[in-house]
Every structure is written in structure tokens, then in C-alpha cells.
Design a protein around this motif. Structure first.
Motif, short mmCIF file in Angstrom:
data_model
loop_
_atom_site.label_atom_id
_atom_site.label_comp_id
_atom_site.label_asym_id
_atom_site.label_seq_id
_atom_site.Cartn_x
_atom_site.Cartn_y
_atom_site.Cartn_z
N VAL A 118 0.85 -1.40 0.10
CA VAL A 118 0.10 0.37 0.11
C VAL A 118 0.63 1.45 0.03
CG1 VAL A 118 -1.39 1.34 1.65
CG2 VAL A 118 -1.92 -0.67 1.04
N ASP A 119 1.60 0.91 1.09
CA ASP A 119 2.98 2.12 0.59
C ASP A 119 2.85 2.73 -0.49
OD1 ASP A 119 2.48 3.01 3.60
OD2 ASP A 119 4.16 1.49 4.46
N GLN A 120 3.52 1.61 -1.57
CA GLN A 120 4.29 1.72 -3.12
C GLN A 120 3.06 2.03 -3.93
OE1 GLN A 120 7.88 0.93 -3.81
NE2 GLN A 120 8.05 0.94 -1.62
N GLY A 121 2.32 2.23 -3.43
CA GLY A 121 0.48 2.18 -4.11
C GLY A 121 0.09 1.36 -4.67
N LYS A 122 0.77 0.04 -4.04
CA LYS A 122 -0.05 -0.59 -4.79
C LYS A 122 -1.12 -2.22 -4.17
CE LYS A 122 3.46 -0.39 -8.52
NZ LYS A 122 2.08 -0.66 -9.91
N VAL A 123 -1.69 -2.37 -5.10
CA VAL A 123 -3.63 -2.92 -3.98
C VAL A 123 -3.98 -4.63 -4.80
CG1 VAL A 123 -4.21 -1.31 -2.36
CG2 VAL A 123 -5.15 -1.28 -4.78
N TRP A 124 -3.53 -4.78 -5.96
CA TRP A 124 -4.07 -5.54 -6.49
C TRP A 124 -2.71 -6.69 -7.34
CZ3 TRP A 124 -8.98 -5.55 -6.60
CH2 TRP A 124 -9.58 -4.64 -6.17
N SER A 125 -3.01 -7.94 -7.94
CA SER A 125 -1.97 -9.00 -8.49
C SER A 125 -2.39 -9.49 -9.46
CB SER A 125 -1.19 -9.35 -7.33
OG SER A 125 -1.27 -10.32 -6.65
N PHE A 126 -1.31 -9.56 -10.16
CA PHE A 126 -2.25 -10.99 -11.26
C PHE A 126 -0.74 -11.85 -10.91
CE2 PHE A 126 -3.14 -7.77 -15.37
CZ PHE A 126 -4.17 -7.99 -14.89
N ASN A 127 -1.70 -12.87 -10.68
CA ASN A 127 -0.93 -14.39 -10.16
C ASN A 127 0.28 -13.79 -9.65
OD1 ASN A 127 -2.04 -15.56 -12.26
ND2 ASN A 127 -0.59 -15.72 -14.21
N GLY A 128 -0.39 -13.51 -8.31
CA GLY A 128 0.76 -13.12 -6.81
C GLY A 128 1.99 -11.82 -7.66
N ILE A 129 1.82 -10.96 -8.73
CA ILE A 129 2.42 -10.51 -8.59
C ILE A 129 2.08 -8.67 -8.81
CG2 ILE A 129 4.00 -8.71 -10.61
CD1 ILE A 129 4.85 -12.24 -11.12
N ALA A 130 2.81 -7.66 -7.86
CA ALA A 130 1.49 -6.62 -7.82
C ALA A 130 2.23 -5.99 -9.46
CB ALA A 130 1.67 -6.05 -6.85
N GLY A 131 1.67 -5.43 -10.53
CA GLY A 131 2.72 -4.88 -11.53
C GLY A 131 2.78 -3.92 -10.96
N THR A 132 4.03 -3.29 -12.42
CA THR A 132 4.75 -2.76 -12.64
C THR A 132 5.44 -2.61 -13.81
OG1 THR A 132 7.18 -2.70 -12.17
CG2 THR A 132 5.98 -2.03 -10.80
N HIS A 133 6.06 -1.47 -14.68
CA HIS A 133 5.89 -1.18 -15.94
C HIS A 133 7.76 -2.25 -16.15
CE1 HIS A 133 2.79 1.51 -16.92
NE2 HIS A 133 3.20 0.45 -18.36
N GLY A 134 8.11 -1.84 -15.13
CA GLY A 134 9.66 -3.32 -15.13
C GLY A 134 9.62 -4.56 -15.26
N ASP A 135 8.94 -4.68 -14.61
CA ASP A 135 8.08 -6.45 -14.55
C ASP A 135 8.74 -7.01 -15.59
OD1 ASP A 135 7.76 -6.27 -11.65
OD2 ASP A 135 5.12 -5.68 -12.26
N PRO A 136 9.43 -8.51 -15.67
CA PRO A 136 9.38 -9.74 -17.16
C PRO A 136 8.45 -10.03 -17.49
CG PRO A 136 10.06 -10.43 -15.02
CD PRO A 136 9.65 -8.95 -13.90
#
Ligand code: C2O
Ligand code: CU
Length: 475
Positions: free
Chosen positions: A365-383
Motif C-alpha cells: 500500500v505504501d508503494q501504491g499497490k493493492v492488486w496482483s496478477f498471479n501473485g505479482i503487483a505489476g509495474t512497467h519494469g517486470d519481466p
């Protein structure tokens, strides 16, 4: 604390001032010229628009050419539209051509297919449209803010040959959150409460950027209504009472014509639906309502003038020609990629991977993430979520293990909606965005024939930024 004006309150207001409402603004049509190689300029800049009531107070917006919606772009199927995008905003932006099976380099995803276009800079897009249909364009950088401020427009790709209708009318619905000063409520942009719940819901509904447009039409006219939901997060229920709307396309792709049950269309953010209506022969007015809650008048058709006569009744003649979509799914050789959605308020998510490390909810939450796809809270830098060889079928069972609906969007491809909760979907529908209900399992499949890096994300834009995003590569 700002007073929120409910959407039904607006209905009352519209009723009270209905007689004083102005007519619709002139439709501005920009046609691609095949003869010239000069790109069409599209400038993102600040502007003003009467969102609260017709000819009412002006709100500060960001828009293409400073207006909302941006110019209605029209092109013919198979043509290429060259667009020179200029960013005159104070923050970086891009243009994404939603639903167009475009060449990857022009998909407009900042940080994946191109760097964001800095203030003052330009970027040239080549929009080649293999499929006819109704599409739209919008930024793909800080979409949750830039769309909420008014950056979007509609793109119509016309079928060749004669038309089975007299005229088409674009109905681009939007849901705005205005404050007491009738300005866009910018103080609440980025509110974590919205991000963790349904997304940013508004208190004012517009059609083509107007609070209550009145469309003149002739009795007996056959119209093709191109309905677009441009809202950040609101699922719309649009009722065409008395108009017997026949659905002919979803997300740009033709469907077998069918009369909509209860004359009602359910349309999630980013989705489009094309419907044919035969207006009756007598001069009168038809109201189009938003009916998710208390029915609420959104716009109307005012019939006047000499009647148009037509020989064939609906649904004869209205089926659209097929698009050149790869529709042969090889399910035996398919790559299966599960997509599990988790998180949000009242959800079961206790943590997720963020930038390569497992984190608890508080840190997410501190990082502005509250949802995930397959256990990963997505960012543009992900593989990449997966890589697939060009031409292979991808089968994607999507499980919505959250308490909220989500509108899942795949870039660069249209997919077939195979089943919902194990029950095959009767209508053959090829979509770029599919609505999944809480607890629902929706299986989709597509032929991964478009090389490049493509996003898959929720089109509730607050959910996207808060973790519901990933990408895959077709090589
Ligand atoms: Cu309409 Cu990834 O967006
Ligand atoms: Cu979502």
C-alpha cells in the motif's frame, strides 16, 4: 470535505432545466487523406468544456486539440493514418490506439513500446487498421489521471462498400468526478480508497463531452450507434427504450445481429458496441438512459422532418462483413497461461511480489499497490508474464478472486470469449476487453499472431496502476 453530487441528483437537475438545453455542438470530422503524406497533427493540451450542464460552467480539461472528446478520426479499412502527436501538457504522455491490431512500435505504451513523449516533444504514429469497426484512442502514461482529465477520442474504421444504414452516430459516454466549483476534482486523483475499491467513479455523465446532447434525426432513419465507454472505472447500463436496438459489433468485431434483451446494453470501461436502430416513422423524441441505478437520462434523439422509408425490416441486411481476424484456434497445441486476479478491499490477498521481492500488504500500500496478477503487483519494469511463438494459440483462463468487477484488456489482439464459469458462451464474440465479475472464471483464447510486446491489464485504470498489469511477448 467536498460535497458529492450523486448521479441521480444530476437527473433531477436535468429534468428541471431540460427545456433550456441547447442543441448539440457541430460534429467535427477529420478524414484521413490517402492522397497526402502530411501527418495529421494531434496536440494534447489544456482546454475547457461545459461538463456540468449544457452551456453551463466551463471546467478545465486536458484534451486532444483542447477538447473532449478529441477529434473524431475516420479512416477506411486497410488504410494507414499518419498522426503526429505533440505533447503540450506539463507531463509526459503517449497515444494508445485501443483495439487496433497495430504494429507494436505504434501501440503507445510508455515504458514498453516507446519512451513517454515529454512536454514539448512529438511522436509520429502510423495507424494501420486491418479491421473495420469502432475504436478509440487515449494516453498510456498515467492513464488514470490523463483520461480522468479528458484525454481520449474515437476512431472509426469504415467498412468498404455500401452501408446498410443511413448514418452513424458516435455516443462516447464518460463519467466525471466534479467538485463543488464544477471543476474536475483533481484533489482526489490518486486516492488510495478509489484504487482499492471500484476505481474512480464520477458524479456527472456526459455523452460526447456534453451533459445532455440532443441528436436531431429523421423519422424512419436507420442509425448505427457507435457506443464507447470511456469512463475510468464505471460499468454502464445503457437503455434504448422504444428503439429495439440490434447489436452488430462488439469491440469493433462483428457479431451475428441480435436484438438486445430489455433494449439494454451492459458496457464496461474501454468496450465498444455498435447497434442498429430503426427510428419510427412518427416525429417524436427518444431518451437514452443510464440504468445501473436510478434510470438517468443521458441524451436524446429528436425526430423531425421528412420520413425516410426503408424496404427491409430489421434484422435483415445489417450483418457486417467479417474482419481478417485469425479465428482458427488450435486448442490442442495451445499455450495455457492462467491469470489469477487478487487484491483490493475485502479481498484475500496478504502480500505479493513487487519489483522482485515478496512484500506484505502494508508495504504494498505504501508503494501504491493493492492488486496482483498471479501473485505479482505489476509495474512497467517486470519481466514478461509469458513469451509465445508467433502464430500459436494462447488459452487464458482468468479467475477473478476479488470482490470487484474487472475489465480485462489485451493489446494487439482480439480474443474469443470461450466460457464463463465453465459454461460455453453462446454468442461468438471476439473482444479486446472482457468484463469479469467477482468470483467469476472467464476463459479466453486468441492466436498470438502480432509480434512484439503487448500489455494485458485491467481497464479500470486505478486497478491497472495499482498492480493489475502485465505484458507478454510474441516472437
Ligand atoms: Cu485502452 Cu492498455 O488500454
Ligand atoms: Cu480492475
Amino acid at each position: 470535505m467536498t460535497r458529492r453530487v450523486g448521479i441521480t441528483r444530476r437527473a433531477a437537475l436535468l429534468g428541471a432545466t431540460g427545456a433550456a438545453m441547447g442543441s448539440m455542438l457541430p460534429r467535427l470530422v477529420d478524414r484521413a487523406s490517402a492522397a497526402t503524406h502530411e501527418p495529421r497533427m494531434l496536440i494534447a493540451r489544456k482546454g475547457r468544456a461545459a461538463l456540468w450542464e449544457n452551456e453551463g460552467p466551463l471546467a478545465d480539461i486536458w484534451g486532444y486539440e483542447g477538447r473532449v472528446p478529441g477529434p473524431l478520426l475516420r479512416m477506411k479499412q486497410g488504410e494507414t493514418l499518419d498522426v503526429r502527436f505533440k505533447n503540450e501538457l506539463e507531463q509526459p504522455s503517449t497515444i494508445h490506439w485501443h483495439g487496433i491490431r497495430i504494429e507494436n512500435a505504434y501501440d503507445g505504451v510508455a515504458g514498453l513500446t516507446q519512451p513517454a513523449v515529454e512536454p514539448g516533444a512529438t511522436f509520429d504514429y502510423r495507424v494501420k487498421a486491418p479491421d473495420a469497426g469502432t475504436y478509440w484512442y487515449h494516453p498510456h502514461n498515467r492513464s488514470w489521471e490523463q483520461l480522468a482529465r479528458g484525454l481520449y477520442g474515437v476512431l472509426v474504421v469504415e467498412e468498404p462498400g455500401p452501408k446498410a444504414y443511413d448514418r452513424d452516430v458516435v455516443l462516447a459516454f464518460d463519467d466525471w468526478r466534479l467538485d463543488e466549483a464544477r471543476q474536475i476534482d483533481v484533489a482526489s486523483l490518486g486516492a488510495m480508497h478509489d484504487w482499492a475499491h471500484a476505481g474512480r467513479l464520477g458524479n456527472v455523465l456526459t455523452v460526447n463531452g456534453q451533459p445532455y446532447p440532443r441528436f436531431p434525426a429523421r423519422p424512419g432513419e436507420r442509425l448505427r450507434l457507435r457506443v464507447v465507454n470511456t469512463a475510468n472505472a464505471r460499468v454502464l447500463t445503457i437503455r434504448f427504450t422504444g428503439l429495439a436496438p440490434h447489436l452488430i459489433a462488439l469491440d469493433g468485431q462483428p457479431v451475428a445481429p441480435e436484438l438486445l434483451a430489455d433494449e439494454t446494453l451492459l458496457i464496461a470501461p474501454a468496450q465498444r458496441a455498435d447497434v442498429i436502430v430503426d427510428l419510427p416513422a412518427e416525429a417524436r423524441t427518444f431518451t437514452v438512459e443510464e440504468a445501473s441505478g436510478q434510470p438517468f437520462a443521458a441524451c436524446e434523439f429528436v425526430l423531425d422532418g421528412d420520413p425516410v422509408t426503408r424496404a427491409t425490416p430489421l434484422p435483415q441486411d445489417i450483418a457486417l462483413p467479417a474482419n481478417p481476424l485469425p479465428m482458427t484456434l488450435d486448442m490442442d497445441a495451445a499455450l495455457t497461461q492462467d491469470l489469477l486476479m487478487e487484491g483490493g478491499a475485502m479481498g484475500r490477498m496478504s502480500g505479493a511480489m513487487l519489483k522482485g521481492a515478496q512484500r506484505g500488504m502494508r508495504e504494498l500500500v505504501d508503494q501504491g499497490k493493492v492488486w496482483s496478477f498471479n501473485g505479482i503487483a505489476g509495474t512497467h519494469g517486470d519481466p514478461a508474464m509469458f513469451k509465445v511463438a508467433r502464430g500459436r494459440t494462447v488459452r487464458m483462463p482468468i479467475v477473478n478472486d476479488t470482490r470487484w468487477p474487472h475489465a480485462m484488456h489485451v493489446h494487439g489482439h482480439h480474443f474469443k470469449v470461450l466460457s464463463r464459469n465453465g459454461t460455453p458462451v453462446q454468442r461468438e464474440e471476439w473482444r479486446d476487453t472482457v468484463l469479469t465479475d467477482p468470483g467469476e472464471r472467464v476463459e479466453i483464447a486468441f492466436v498470438a499472431d502480432n509480434p512484439g510486446k503487448w500489455m494485458v491489464h485491467c481497464h479500470m485504470l486505478e486497478h491497472q496502476v495499482a498492480g493489475m498489469m502485465s505484458w507478454f511477448e510474441v516472437a
